[in-house]
Design a protein around this motif. Structure first.
Motif, mmCIF file in Angstrom:
data_model
loop_
_atom_site.group_PDB
_atom_site.id
_atom_site.type_symbol
_atom_site.label_atom_id
_atom_site.label_comp_id
_atom_site.label_asym_id
_atom_site.label_seq_id
_atom_site.Cartn_x
_atom_site.Cartn_y
_atom_site.Cartn_z
ATOM 1 N N ARG A 47 -9.221 61.063 85.398
ATOM 2 C CA ARG A 47 -8.892 62.402 84.898
ATOM 3 C C ARG A 47 -10.089 63.019 84.202
ATOM 4 N NH1 ARG A 47 -5.905 64.999 80.344
ATOM 5 N NH2 ARG A 47 -4.975 66.788 81.346
ATOM 6 N N LEU A 94 -12.051 66.415 85.231
ATOM 7 C CA LEU A 94 -12.276 67.514 84.293
ATOM 8 C C LEU A 94 -13.758 67.790 84.160
ATOM 9 C CD1 LEU A 94 -9.757 66.511 81.514
ATOM 10 C CD2 LEU A 94 -9.664 68.570 82.865
ATOM 11 N N ARG A 150 -15.094 69.474 87.199
ATOM 12 C CA ARG A 150 -14.678 70.867 87.271
ATOM 13 C C ARG A 150 -15.500 71.715 86.321
ATOM 14 N NH1 ARG A 150 -8.652 72.718 85.920
ATOM 15 N NH2 ARG A 150 -9.344 72.256 83.834
ATOM 16 N N TYR A 192 -10.125 73.673 91.044
ATOM 17 C CA TYR A 192 -9.042 72.706 91.032
ATOM 18 C C TYR A 192 -8.047 73.097 89.957
ATOM 19 C CZ TYR A 192 -7.069 68.135 91.940
ATOM 20 O OH TYR A 192 -6.262 67.120 92.325
ATOM 21 N N LYS A 193 -6.791 73.191 90.367
ATOM 22 C CA LYS A 193 -5.791 73.608 89.393
ATOM 23 C C LYS A 193 -4.878 72.448 89.063
ATOM 24 C CE LYS A 193 -5.940 78.473 89.819
ATOM 25 N NZ LYS A 193 -6.065 79.380 90.906
ATOM 26 N N GLN A 194 -4.400 72.463 87.860
ATOM 27 C CA GLN A 194 -3.428 71.468 87.411
ATOM 28 C C GLN A 194 -3.918 70.051 87.632
ATOM 29 O OE1 GLN A 194 0.504 71.931 87.232
ATOM 30 N NE2 GLN A 194 0.173 73.957 86.434
ATOM 31 N N ILE A 195 -4.912 69.713 86.943
ATOM 32 C CA ILE A 195 -5.383 68.327 86.975
ATOM 33 C C ILE A 195 -4.301 67.446 86.368
ATOM 34 C CG2 ILE A 195 -7.045 66.784 85.882
ATOM 35 C CD1 ILE A 195 -9.095 68.978 86.252
ATOM 36 N N PRO A 196 -3.875 66.427 87.105
ATOM 37 C CA PRO A 196 -2.730 65.653 86.617
ATOM 38 C C PRO A 196 -2.983 65.011 85.257
ATOM 39 C CG PRO A 196 -3.185 65.148 88.893
ATOM 40 C CD PRO A 196 -4.299 66.000 88.425
ATOM 41 N N VAL A 197 -1.864 64.727 84.603
ATOM 42 C CA VAL A 197 -1.970 64.224 83.241
ATOM 43 C C VAL A 197 -2.446 62.780 83.234
ATOM 44 C CG1 VAL A 197 -0.710 63.891 81.104
ATOM 45 C CG2 VAL A 197 -0.093 65.741 82.605
ATOM 46 N N TYR A 198 -1.954 62.016 84.177
ATOM 47 C CA TYR A 198 -2.241 60.590 84.133
ATOM 48 C C TYR A 198 -3.198 60.208 85.241
ATOM 49 C CZ TYR A 198 1.886 60.650 81.244
ATOM 50 O OH TYR A 198 2.779 60.932 80.262
ATOM 51 N N ARG A 244 -3.009 57.648 86.990
ATOM 52 C CA ARG A 244 -2.345 57.089 88.158
ATOM 53 C C ARG A 244 -1.882 58.181 89.121
ATOM 54 N NH1 ARG A 244 2.900 57.959 86.005
ATOM 55 N NH2 ARG A 244 2.863 57.534 83.760
ATOM 56 N N GLU A 245 -1.814 59.392 88.627
ATOM 57 C CA GLU A 245 -1.367 60.465 89.508
ATOM 58 C C GLU A 245 -2.503 61.112 90.267
ATOM 59 O OE1 GLU A 245 0.728 62.914 86.815
ATOM 60 O OE2 GLU A 245 2.539 61.719 86.968
#
Lengths: 177, 1617
Positions: B906, B910, B913, B923-929, B931-932
Motif C-alpha cells: 500500500r 501511494l 502515485r 489510481y483511485k481508491q488505493i485499498p486499505v489493506y 492483502r487487498e
C-alpha cells in the motif's frame, strides 16, 4: 464494511447550511459542493446543491437563514484527501446582476458528532481599480473559474482577495462507519 | 422494541405506579401481607389494627404527596372516599354480587384511566421506578413459600382473584427474575431500597406491636414482618377490589405487585474491632522506620558505596528521610531488589532541579514601575552571523579586507606537453635554478670568506702584534682554522653544484636541440645561448695555482697537526702500554711466588684484565698525496684555468614552427591545447568566494589572469585555498589541483606584498592520442622506450595575498587582540577545556597528564567532554563527525523499519502515485489493506522497468530501430517528468475569471457591432472564451469538425473494358435514378457529357474509434457544409494540460465514394422493389493529429487530400468544361483538396511551454545579439516566427545557422539521374520524406523543441519538421542549389519549417515531410506565412507587410524587405557547424527488408483484416496478390506516377471477370501500428458482399541508412457473373 469487495470506510455527513452573516447584502443564495481526494468516492446523497434565496431576518442579528440540508455519504480507503465542503454565496448587486458574494471552504469534521462551523467567506479582488470599477459597473465581478479552487492548494501564489468580512454558519452531523 | 416487550414494560410501570400509589410502594405491600394474614387471624382483631393503622396514613400520605409524579386525579379521587370506611369482610361478598354490572363499568373506566396514567408516567421518570422494581421480585420469592398455605385457606372471590393474578404475575415474573436472584440473598438494589425507604421505622414499630399483641404467635420469622402489614388491610383490600385491581385485571391481569412479600431483616453490625481486624488483612500501612539495608539487597550481598570507591554519583534529589523510608517499605512489599542500587538506596537520577530559579524574580518593592517600563533606545545593529571563528562582535570598522592577487599560472608539466615541452620545462627550471644561484653567488661569497679567514690567520700569526696572550691567539687561530676548513668544504660543494648545474643545462639543451632536429619542428621559442667570458689565462692560472697551493699548505698543516696529535696519543698510549707491560712482568714474577702460596687464586687474575694492545705509530702524511687529492677535486669542481667562463642565457627568441609545417599529431596537440582553458577558484574557509575568468591555455602553457580579488571578510581566516580547474572544449571543468595559500602576516599590506609562486601538482592521469605526453603515464625520449619518465601535471601559481588598506590608510586587518578574544570565546563555546576554567590549552598530552594527576572523576558529566577530548587526543584517532544530522530524533519516531515500510504494498502504491508514475498517476481508491492489493497491479510497472534495458524486437524491423524507440521513450519520459514538476504553475487567469478592461478599440468595436447585421449573409467565426483544462471530465470536450467542401475529387471512370462498360454504366445510371430524390438537381447530372460518371463522395471522420460521416454529396466538387461532433476522451480521464498534450490520437478524415449496386437478381421484380447494395470506395484521407488541433486551437483551411497514387476506376483529368474557368485561376497543382474547419469545444488553453534557460557554448555577445534581434522582431511582427537559437539534443542552446551546412545525400540517389538536377532534387526530397515523422510536441510535451543534427536524425530515424527541413536543406546546399530554411506557419502543422530553393527563375517551396514542392505562387501551398529565412551564414527576418508566400519577395538582398541578423555592424564571425563533415550511409540489408515485407507486415496485415471481419469469411485471391506484388516495385520506381493506365490494363487483362477496387498505400516505415491504422482507415475490410475476395501485397523498398519505403496494396475483388 462491505464483505467481499475491497474494504472501505464510510463517512456519512448530515447537516445543513444554517445561516450566514453578510451585513452588506441581502437576498442571497448559496451553493455547496464537495472536494475530496483521489481515494474518495461519494456513494449516496447529493454532491452539490443550490439553496433557495433568503432574505435577512428582521431582528437585530440580521442573519440570512437557509437551513439548507446536506446529506452525503462517502466511501474511502485513505484519510488523505478528506472531503471539504465548498460554499459559494451569490446574490444580486445594485443593478440586479447576479454576482458572487463569497467563497469559503472547510473540511468535513474529523470526529463523529455534532459540529458547528463558521466559515469566513471571501471573494477575489479585481486586479486594478479601473477593473474594479468596470466590473462593478458591468456587474461582472471576478469569479473563480471553479469554486473548488478555494479548497485546493494549487495556484495560490499572489492572488489578491478581499479580506473576509462575512461569515457563514453551518451545522453538521457527521457519522462515520 | 417489539410489542411484547412494550407490554411488559407497561406492566412493570404499572407495578411501580402501584408502589408509588402506596406511598413508595409500602402500603400496598402491607395490605397484601395483611390480607394473607387476615385469613388466619380472627377478624375480631380488626378494630385494634384499625386504630393502629389510623395513625399511619398521616405518615404515609406525606411521601405520597412529595412524589413528583402527577397522578391521575380520578384515581385519587376514587380512592379517597374508599379509604375512609373500613368495610367488613362479610359484607364484601354481598357487595360484589350486588353490583356486578356496575363493577364491570367501573373496571372499564379504571382500566382506561390506569392505562392512561401508566402511559403518561412512563415518559417523565423512567429511572427511579426501575430502581424500585426489584423489591417486587424479592417479594415473589417469599410469596412462593407461602402460597401453598394460601391456596388452601382462601375462599373469597376477590382474594382468589387477587391471588390468581398474583400467581400469574409471579409465574410471569419468575421467568425474568428467578435466575438472576439466588434465593435468600438480597441483591444490591434490594439492599439499597431496604435502607433508603422512608418507612423503615414502621415495621419495627409494627413488629413490636405485634409482639406485644400476640407474643405466643407460632410464626416466628414471618410473624415479625407480617403483623404490621395487617394494619389497614381491610381498607386496602377494599380499595384494590373496587378500583385498582380490577382495572389492572383488565390490563392483562398481571398488574398486581407482590408488595406483600417484603422481608425485613435486622441490619448486620460488625464491631469496629472486627472491622479493623479485617482491614488489617487487606490494608498495608508502610512503616516510617528505616529499613535495614540487608533487606534491600539480594541475599549475601554487601552494600557497595560507589562514591567511596571513587565513582561519580550525582547529587540525589532531596527527599525527607521519613518519606524515603515509607517508599522503601512500600517497595519492599513488592519486588524489593529491582528498585535498590548497590548501596541499598533507591535508585535515583541526579537532581534535575536547577539551583536558581529560571523565572525572573518578582520585585516586591514597588519602587517606580516607571523605571522598569522605561524604554531604552538602542540603535539597530546589523545582525552578524555567529560562527565559530568569528571576529569579536564589537569590531570597530566592521569589515576587513584581504586582497588576493592572482597574476598567473605556469604549467611545469601538462598532459599536452610535447616532448620538447618537457625538455623546455626542465631547461627553464634548471635555468631558474641557475639564475637563483647566480644571484646569490654563494661560491663567491664563500671564497671571499675563505680569503678573509686566511688573512685573519695570517695576521694572527703575525708576531708583530703581541698584544694578546699567546694562549688566546692560539685559540683564535685554531678557531679560524676550523672555520677555514668548514668554509672550504662548503665552497667546494657549492662550486661543484654550480658546475654540475651548468653541465646539466647544457646537456638538456643539447637533447632539446637534437629533438628539434629529429622531429623537424620546434614547439618552444626557448633558446639557450652560452656566453663565454674570456679570462686572462696567466692570471687565472696563477690564481688557480695559488689557490691550490694555499689549500695544499692548509691541508698539510692540518695533517701535520693531526699527525702530531696522533703521535701524542701514540706516545701516551705507548707509555701506558709499556707501564702495563712492566707491571705485568712484575706481576708474573709475583705470581710465580704467589702460585706457590695461593695457586688457585692467582691463576684467574690475568684473565680479568684486558691486555692493552700495543699502539702503532701514525704514519706521516705525504705532501704529494695531498696535492693530488686537491688537484683532483679542483678539476672536478672548479673551472680549469684558462677555460672561459660560461654564462648561459635562456631566451625566448626562437621561432615556433607554424602549424602547417607540423605533422598531424602535432597539429592535433596544438589544437587540443587551444581547446583547453584554465580558471581558478578562491576558497576562503573552504567556501568558494570568487573565481577568475576562464583563460585559454597559451602555447607556452602560461595563463595570465592578473585579477585582484578583494575579499571582505568578517570570519577569521582559517584557510585560503586556490583550486585550479581545467576545461577541455565544451565539457565540464576538472579540478586539477588545490593550492593552499598562507594567511598573510598582519604586517603584509597591499602594495608591499611580494608576488610569490606556489607550486601545485595534480595526480590526474591523462593519456592523449596526439603528441602530448600525457600526465601520469610513462613515456620516454629514447627510441627504444627505455629510460621511462612519469611526469605528473604540475605548475606554479603566482599570486600575492595581502591585507588591504582602508581609505584613511589604516590597514583592514582584524586586530591581534581581537583574534585572541575571538579564539578564546570560540574555544569556550566549543571546547571542552573551558569546563575546567582554562582556555587555550593545546597540548593534549600535558592535559591528559594533568587530568590523570588531578584525578578528575571521569563519570562526572561536567567532565565528560574533557574526558572525551583527552581520550581522543591520547588515542590518536580523532573522530570528528563530518556530517550534520538533520533529524537526529528521526529514529525514535520510526514506528516501522525501513524495509517493512518498503515491503508494504500500500505504501508503495501511494508512493508511486505521489511520484506521478504514469501507471499509477490516476489510481483511485488505493485499498486499505495490503492483502487487498493485487500483485498484478505492479506487474506492468515492473515489467516496464525491466524492459527499459531489454530491447524488444518484436515490433521493429531490427534492433537498431528498437534501440532508437527505447531511447526516444526514455527522453520522452524524462521530459514529461520535468514537465509534471512545472505543471503546478497556474496563472491568475486560470483561476479567476475577470472581465477585461474595455479599451477604446473594444468599445468602438462594440459600438460598431450595434450597427451590425443580426444575421449576416456571410457569418464569420468569432473567438470564444478559453477554458483551462483542469476541471473537465469525460464528455465535456468535443471535437467539432466542419466539413465544408472538396475540390477536384477523382471521378469514376468509365471502364475501358468494352465488356463491362455497358453494364456498369447502365447500372450506375439506374442507380442514379433510384437515388434521384436526394440528389440535388437531376438536371445537374444532365449537364455532364453522356457517359460521364458521377462521383458521390461523403466524408467520414474517425477519432478515438468514434466514427461520424456526412451525407452524400455529388460531383467532384462537392459541398457538404456539415458539422460533425466527436466526443473526446482523455487518457485515464486526466484532463490536465500535460495529459492532453500527450494525446497521440489522430483525426482521420476519409473521403469515400458511395456506390450503389443493384443486387436485384431478377429483372421481373424491378417494378416492385429496389434492392441495392451500398459500397464505398476510398478516395483519400487527411490525417490531423490531435496535438496539432490542441495547440492550434483551430484548424481552418484547405488541405490536400492524401490520395493513393493509383485509384482504380477513378481518374482526375475530368470535367474540363465545367472547371475550365477555375483552372485558369488555380495553379497547375495536382491533387484533390478539402476545406475543413476543426476545433475543440470548449476551447482549451494549451499549456505554456516552460521557457528554460539552457547553458550554451555560444559566445555571450552572440547570445545577447540574438535576444536583441528576437525582441526587435517580436516588437514589429509579434506573430511571425523568428528563430535564432535552438536547443540541441543534449539540452544546450546552439545558434541556428550552425545546423546548415552542405551534406552529401546518399550516392545511390545521385546516381539515378546524373544529368537531371531537378529529378535528383525530387528524389532527395523523397528520401527525406521517407524518414518517419515524429512530432516532438507529442514526444516532448510541448516543452521544448529539440533539434538534432542530421547525423543524429538519420541515426534516430525519427524527427519532426525541423529535422527533415534541415536535412533537406543541407542536401540541396550540397547539390549546389541556393536553399534556405523557412520558418513559418503551415496548415495543418502550425509553426513549422520548410525549405525554399531558388531555381534559376523562380522559387520553390518544399515540404520536407511529404517531399512535395510548390511554386511560390501556388495557392494550395500549405505554407501560409513566412517568418524568417535561415541560411548557412545568416538569418533574415521578414519585415514585409505581408507574410504569405504568394505576396512576398524572397530576395533577401533587399534590406528593406528582409532584416538580416549579421550585418555590417555585426559581421558574421564564421561559426563552425555542428553538423558532421560528411554523412556516411550504410546499405540497408535487403534480406532483412524482404523478410520484414513478407513475413512480418504482410502476415500481420492479413491477420488484422481477418480480425476486422469477424462475421465473414475472408478469402484471399492469390493470383491477384501476386499480380499486385509485381506491380508495387514499379510504383516505387516511378514514385507513383503515370503508371495508372498500364496498370489498369494489365489488371484487366489478368482479372477480367472481377470487379476490382483497391489502391496502393505508401508510407515511410517506422512501426507496425501506423500501417495497420492506415489500412483500417481505408475501410476495405468493410465490404460484406458474400463472394468478395481480397488481395494484399506489401513491398518494401530499402534506401540507404535503413530508410524504408513501404507500399501496401489492398484490394477487394468481386467476381462478375
Amino acid at each position: 464494511m462491505a464483505a467481499g469487495g475491497p474494504s472501505v470506510f464510510l463517512l456519512m455527513v448530515n447537516g445543513q447550511v444554517e445561516s450566514a452573516q453578510f451585513p452588506e447584502f441581502d437576498n442571497l443564495y448559496c451553493k455547496y459542493c464537495f472536494v475530496y481526494g483521489q481515494d474518495w468516492a461519494p456513494t449516496a446523497g447529493l454532491e452539490e446543491g443550490i439553496s433557495q434565496i433568503t432574505s435577512k431576518s428582521r431582528d437585530a442579528c440580521q442573519a440570512l437563514v437557509w437551513n439548507f440540508p446536506i446529506d452525503i455519504t462517502f466511501k474511502s480507503t485513505n484519510p488523505f484527501g478528506w472531503p471539504q465542503i465548498v460554499l459559494s454565496v451569490y446574490g444580486p448587486d445594485v443593478f440586479g446582476n447576479d454576482v458572487v458574494r463569497g467563497y469559503g471552504a472547510v473540511h468535513v469534521p474529523f470526529s463523529p458528532g455534532r459540529h458547528k462551523r463558521t466559515i469566513p467567506m471571501f471573494v477575489p479582488e479585481s486586479t486594478s481599480k479601473l477593473q474594479k470599477f468596470t466590473s462593478w459597473f458591468m456587474g461582472r465581478r471576478p469569479e473563480y473559474t471553479d469554486p473548488k479552487v478555494v479548497a485546493q492548494g494549487e495556484g495560490r501564489e499572489g492572488k489578491a482577495r478581499r479580506p473576509p468580512p462575512h461569515r457563514q454558519v453551518g451545522a453538521w452531523d457527521v457519522g462515520s462507519v | 422494541m417489539n410489542p411484547r416487550e412494550e407490554k411488559v414494560k407497561i406492566i412493570t410501570e404499572e407495578f411501580i405506579e402501584n408502589d408509588e400509589d402506596a406511598n413508595v410502594g409500602k402500603r400496598k405491600k402491607n395490605s397484601k401481607v395483611q390480607r394473607q394474614l387476615r385469613k388466619k387471624q380472627p377478624p375480631t382483631t380488626g378494630p385494634d389494627k384499625m386504630v393502629s393503622e389510623e395513625s399511619h396514613p398521616g405518615n404515609q400520605q406525606e411521601p405520597a404527596q412529595d412524589e413528583p409524579q402527577t397522578r391521575l386525579l380520578s384515581v385519587t379521587a376514587r380512592r379517597g372516599p374508599c379509604s375512609l370506611p373500613p368495610i367488613p369482610s362479610a359484607s364484601r361478598t354481598g357487595f360484589a354480587e350486588f353490583s356486578m354490572r356496575e363493577r364491570m363499568r367501573e373496571k372499564l373506566q379504571a382500566a382506561r384511566s390506569k392505562a392512561e396514567s401508566a402511559l403518561l408516567q412512563e415518559i417523565p421518570t423512567p429511572r427511579p421506578r426501575r430502581l424500585r422494581s426489584p423489591p417486587v421480585k424479592e417479594l415473589e420469592t417469599e410469596f412462593g413459600t407461602e402460597s401453598g398455605k394460601e391456596v388452601g385457606s382462601t375462599q373469597q372471590e376477590d382474594d382468589f382473584q387477587s391471588y390468581s393474578r398474583v400467581k400469574f404475575h409471579v409465574s410471569a415474573r419468575k421467568i425474568k427474575s428467578k435466575p438472576q436472584v439466588p434465593p435468600g440473598f438480597p441483591s444490591a438494589e434490594e439492599a439499597y431500597n431496604f435502607f433508603t425507604f422512608t418507612f423503615d421505622p414502621e415495621p419495627e414499630e409494627a413488629g413490636e406491636k405485634l409482639k406485644h399483641q400476640d407474643g405466643t404467635d407460632q410464626e416466628e420469622e414471618e410473624g415479625e414482618e407480617e403483623p404490621p402489614a395487617q394494619e389497614g388491610a381491610n381498607r386496602m383490600d377494599e380499595e384494590e377490589l373496587l378500583h385498582g385491581k380490577d382495572a389492572e385485571d383488565f390490563l392483562l391481569g398481571l398488574d398486581h405487585t407482590a408488595d406483600e412479600f417484603l422481608a425485613v431483616r435486622r441490619a448486620d453490625y460488625e464491631s469496629a474491632h472486627v472491622r479493623l481486624q479485617r482491614e488489617k488483612e487487606m490494608l498495608f500501612i508502610p512503616s516510617r522506620l528505616t529499613v535495614p539495608t540487608y533487606k534491600k539487597l539480594p541475599e549475601n550481598v554487601q552494600p557497595r558505596f560507589l562514591e567511596d570507591e571513587g565513582l561519580y554519583i550525582g547529587e540525589r534529589p532531596e527527599v525527607a528521610r521519613t518519606n524515603q523510608n515509607i517508599m522503601e517499605n512500600r517497595l519492599l512489599m513488592q519486588e524489593p531488589v529491582r528498585w535498590f542500587g548497590d548501596d541499598g538506596r533507591i535508585l535515583a537520577l541526579p537532581n534535575p532541579i536547577k539551583p536558581f530559579p529560571s523565572r525572573p524574580p518578582v520585585l516586591t518593592q514597588e519602587q517606580s514601575i516607571k523605571a522598569e517600563l522605561e524604554t531604552l533606545y538602542k540603535k539597530a545593529v546589523n545582525y552578524v552571523h555567529r560562527s565559530q571563528h568569528m571576529i569579536g562582535s564589537g569590531d570597530p570598522s566592521g569589515n576587513f579586507q584581504l586582497d588576493i592577487d592572482i597574476s598567473g599560472l605556469i604549467f611545469t608539466h601538462h598532459p599536452c606537453f610535447s616532448r620538447e615541452h618537457v625538455l623546455a620545462a626542465k631547461l627553464a627550471q634548471l635555468y631558474d635554478q641557475y639564475l637563483a644561484r647566480h644571484q646569490r653567488n654563494k661560491a663567491k661569497f664563500l671564497t671571499d670568506k675563505l680569503q678573509a679567514l686566511r688573512n685573519a690567520v695570517q695576521t694572527g700569526l703575525n708576531p708583530e702584534k703581541p698584544h694578546q696572550s699567546l694562549d688566546m691567539i692560539q685559540k683564535t687561530i685554531n678557531e679560524y682554522k676550523s672555520e677555514i676548513r668548514q668554509t672550504r668544504k662548503l665552497r667546494d660543494a657549492e662550486q661543484e653544484r654550480d658546475r654540475t648545474l651548468l653541465k646539466t643545462i647544457i646537456k638538456v639543451w643539447k637533447e632539446m636541440k637534437s629533438l628539434r632536429e629529429f622531429q623537424r619542428f620546434t614547439n618552444t621559442p626557448l633558446k639557450l645561448v652560452l656566453r663565454k667570458e674570456k679570462v686572462d689565462q696567466k692570471a687565472d692560472e696563477e690564481a688557480y695555482e695559488a689557490e691550490i697551493q694555499a689549500e695544499i699548505s692548509e691541508l698539510l698543516e692540518e695533517h701535520t697537526e693531526e699527525y702530531e696529535q696522533k703521535m701524542e696519543e701514540y706516545r701516551t698510549s705507548y707509555q701506558q702500554w709499556k707501564a702495563w707491560k712492566k707491571a705485568q712482568r712484575a706481576k708474573k714474577k709475583k705470581k710465580k711466588q704467589a702460585t706457590e702460596e695461593h695457586p688457585e687464586e692467582e691463576t684467574e687474575e690475568p684473565y680479568a684484565e684486558e691486555d692493552p694492545v700495543k699502539p702503532t705509530p701514525p704514519e706521516p702524511t705525504d705532501r704529494a698525496v695531498i696535492e693530488q687529492q686537491v688537484r683532483e677535486r679542483a678539476a672536478r669542481s672548479r673551472r680549469r684555468p684558462g677555460e672561459p667562463t660560461l654564462l648561459p642565457e635562456l631566451s625566448l627568441a626562437g621561432s615556433v614552427t607554424p602549424n602547417d609545417q607540423c605533422p598531424r599529431a602535432e597539429v592535433w596537440r596544438r589544437e587540443d591545447v587551444k581547446r583547453r582553458s584554465v580558471h581558478l577558484k578562491v576558497l576562503f574557509n573552504n567556501k568558494q568566494v570568487c573565481r577568475t575568468a576562464s583563460r585559454q591555455l597559451g602555447t607556452d602553457f602560461r595563463v595570465h589572469f592578473g585579477q585582484i580579488f578583494n575579499l571582505q571578510i568578517f570570519n577569521w581566516p582559517e584557510s585560503l585555498t586556490l583550486q585550479i580547474y581545467e576545461t577541455v572544449g565544451h565539457s565540464s571543468s576538472i579540478l586539477l589541483a588545490e593550492v593552499f595559500l598562507p594567511i598573510p602576516e598582519t604586517t603584509v599590506v597591499t602594495g608591499r606584498a611580494p608576488i610569490e609562486e606556489v607550486e601545485f601538482s595534480s595526480n590526474q592521469h591523462a593519456t592523449l592520442d596526439h603528441e602530448g605526453v600525457g600526465s601520469g603515464v610513462p613515456f620516454s625520449f629514447e627510441a627504444d622506450g627505455s629510460n621511462q619518465l612519469i611526469l605528473m601535471t604540475s605548475g606554479k601559481v603566482s599570486h600575492s595575498v595581502a591585507w588591504a588598506i582602508g581609505e584613511n590608510g589604516i590597514p583592514l586587518i582584524p586586530p591581534l587582540s581581537q583574534q585572541n578574544i575571538g579564539f578564546r570565546s570560540a574555544l569556550k563555546r566549543a571546547d571542552a577545556i573551558s569546563s575546567i576554567g582554562t582556555s587555550g590549552v593545546t597540548d593534549m598530552k600535558k592535559l591528559a597528564k594533568w587530568a590523570a594527576e588531578s584525578k578528575l572523576d571521569p563519570n562526572d558529566p561536567n567532565n565528560a567532554p574533557l574526558m572525551q577530548l583527552i581520550s581522543v587526543a591520547t588515542s590518536g584517532e580523532s573522530y570528528v563527525p563530518d556530517f550534520f544530522r538533520l533529524e537526529q530524533l528521526q529514529q525514535e519516531f520510526n514506528f516501522v523499519s525501513e524495509e517493512e515500510l518498503n515491503r508494504s504494498k500500500r505504501f508503495r502504491l501511494l508512493h508511486l502515485r505521489s511520484q506521478h508514475v504514469p501507471e499509477f498517476r490516476n489510481y483511485k481508491q488505493i485499498p486499505v489493506y495490503d492483502r487487498e492489493i493485487m500483485e498484478k497491479v505492479f506487474q506492468d510497472y515492473e515489467k516496464r522497468l525491466q524492459d527499459r534495458n531489454v530491447i524488444e524486437t518484436k515490433d521493429h524491423i531490427d534492433t537498431h530501430r528498437a534501440v532508437v524507440a527505447k531511447y526516444l521513450q526514455q527522453v520522452r519520459e524524462s521530459v514529461i517528468n520535468r514537465f509534471l514538476i512545472a505543471k503546478q504553475h497556474f496563472l491568475l487567469a486560470d483561476l479567476v475569471v475577470e472581465e477585461e478592461v474595455p479599451n477604446i478599440s473594444i468599445l468602438g468595436l462594440n459600438l460598431f457591432k450595434l450597427a451590425e447585421q443580426k444575421r449576416p449573409l456571410r457569418p464569420r467565426r468569432k473567438g470564444r472564451k478559453k477554458v483551462t483544462a483542469q476541471n473537465l471530465s469525460d464528455g465535456d470536450i468535443k471535437l467539432l469538425v466542419n466539413i465544408i467542401r472538396a475540390y477536384d475529387l477523382p471521378v469514376r471512370k468509365p471502364t475501358a473494358s468494352k465488356s463491362q462498360q455497358p453494364s456498369r454504366s447502365s447500372r450506375t445510371f439506374r442507380e442514379k435514378h433510384a437515388a434521384s430524390p436526394d440528389t440535388r438537381s437531376p438536371t445537374h447530372s444532365a449537364d455532364y457529357p453522356l457517359g460521364q460518371v458521377l462521383v458521390r463522395p461523403f466524408v467520414e471522420v474517425s477519432f478515438q474509434r468514434t466514427i461520424c460521416h456526412t451525407t452524400t454529396a455529388e460531383g467532384p466538387n462537392p459541398s457538404w457544409n456539415e458539422e460533425l461532433e466527436l466526443p473526446f476522451r482523455a487518457p485515464n480521464g486526466d484532463y490536465s494540460t500535460a495529459s492532453l498534450q500527450s494525446v497521440k490520437d489522430v483525426v482521420f478524415i476519409n473521403i469515400f465514394d458511395e456506390v450503389l449496386y443493384d443486387v436485384l437478381e431478377d429483372d421481373r421484380e424491378r417494378g416492385n422493389g429496389i434492392h441495392t447494395r451500398i459500397e464505398r470506395h476510398w478516395l483519400g484521407c487527411v490525417k490531423i493529429p490531435f496535438s496539432t488541433i490542441y495547440f492550434q486551437a483551430r484548424i481552418d483551411g484547405t488541405f490536400k487530400i492524401d490520395t493513393p497514387p493509383v485509384l482504380l476506376g477513378y481518374s482526375k483529368e475530368q470535367n474540363m468544361i465545367i472547371e475550365r474557368d477555375f483552372d485558369s485561376v488555380r495553379s497547375l497543382s495536382e491533387g484533390s483538396y478539402i476545406t475543413l474547419f476543426i476545433t475543440i469545444e470548449p476551447q482549451l488553453v494549451p499549456g505554456e511551454s516552460v521557457r528554460e534557460k539552457f547553458d550554451s557554448q555560444e559566445d555571450e555577445k552572440l547570445l545577447q545579439a540574438t535576444e536583441k534581434f528576437q525582441a526587435e522582431c517580436a516588437l514589429k511582427f509579434p506573430k511571425r516566427q523568428c528563430l535564432t537559437t535552438v536547443i540541441d539534443i543534449s539540452g544546450k542552446t546552439v545558434f541556428i545557422t550552425r545546423y546548415l551546412k552542405p551534406l552529401n545525400p546518399p550516392q545511390e540517389l545521385l546516381n539515378v539521374y546524373p544529368n537531371n538536377p531537378q529529378a535528383t532534387a525530387e528524389l532527395v526530397a523523397r528520401y527525406v520524406s521517407l524518414i518517419p515523422f515524429l512530432p516532438d510536441t507529442v514526444s516532448f510535451a510541448g516543452l521544448c523543441d529539440l533539434w538534432s543534427t542530421s547525423d543524429q536524425f538519420l541515426d534516430l530515424l525519427a524527427g519532426d519538421e525541423e529535422e527533415h527541413a534541415v536535412l533537406l536543406c543541407n542536401y540541396f546546399l550540397f547539390l549546389g542549389k541556393k536553399a534556405w530554411l523557412v520558418m513559418g506557419n503551415a496548415i495543418p502543422e502550425g509553426p513549422t519549417a520548410y525549405v525554399v530553393t531558388w531555381e534559376k527563375s523562380h522559387y520553390l517551396i518544399w515540404n520536407p515531410c511529404s517531399g512535395h514542392f510548390y511554386g511560390q505562387f501556388d495557392t494550395f501551398c500549405p505554407l501560409k506565412n513566412v517568418g524568417c529565412l535561415i541560411g548557412p551564414d545568416n538569418i533574415w527576418f521578414n519585415i514585409q507587410q505581408y507574410d504569405s508566400p504568394l505576396r512576398i519577395n524572397f530576395d533577401i538582398t533587399k534590406p528593406k524587405l528582409w532584416k538580416s541578423f549579421f550585418s555590417r555592424s555585426l559581421p558574421y564571425p564564421g561559426l563552425s557547424s555542428v553538423q558532421p563533415e560528411e554523412l556516411i550511409y550504410q546499405h540497408t540489408d535487403k534480406a532483412v527488408a524482404a523478410e520484414l515485407q513478407d513475413s512480418r507486415i504482410e502476415k500481420i496485415l492479413k491477420e488484422k483484416i481477418m480480425d476486422w471481419r469477424p462475421r465473414h469469411l475472408t478469402r484471399w485471391n492469390r493470383y491477384c496478390t501476386s499480380t499486385l506484388r509485381h506491380f508495387l516495385p514499379l510504383l516505387e520506381s516511378s514514385q507513383g506516377e503515370d503508371v495508372e493506365d498500364d496498370h489498369r490494363a494489365e489488371l484487366l487483362k489478368q482479372l477480367g471477370d472481377y470487379r476490382f477496387s483497391g489502391f496502393p498505400l505508401h508510407m515511410p516505415y517506422s512501426e507496425m501500428k501506423p500501417l495497420i491504422d492506415a489500412v483500417y482507415s481505408t475501410g476495405v475490410h468493410n465490404i460484406d458482399v458474400p463472394n468478395v475476395e481480397f488481395a494484399l501485397a506489401v513491398y518494401i523498398h530499402p534506401y540507404p541508412k535503413n530508410v524504408l519505403s513501404v507500399w501496401i496494396y489492398v484490394a477487394s475483388l468481386i467476381r462478375n457473373r
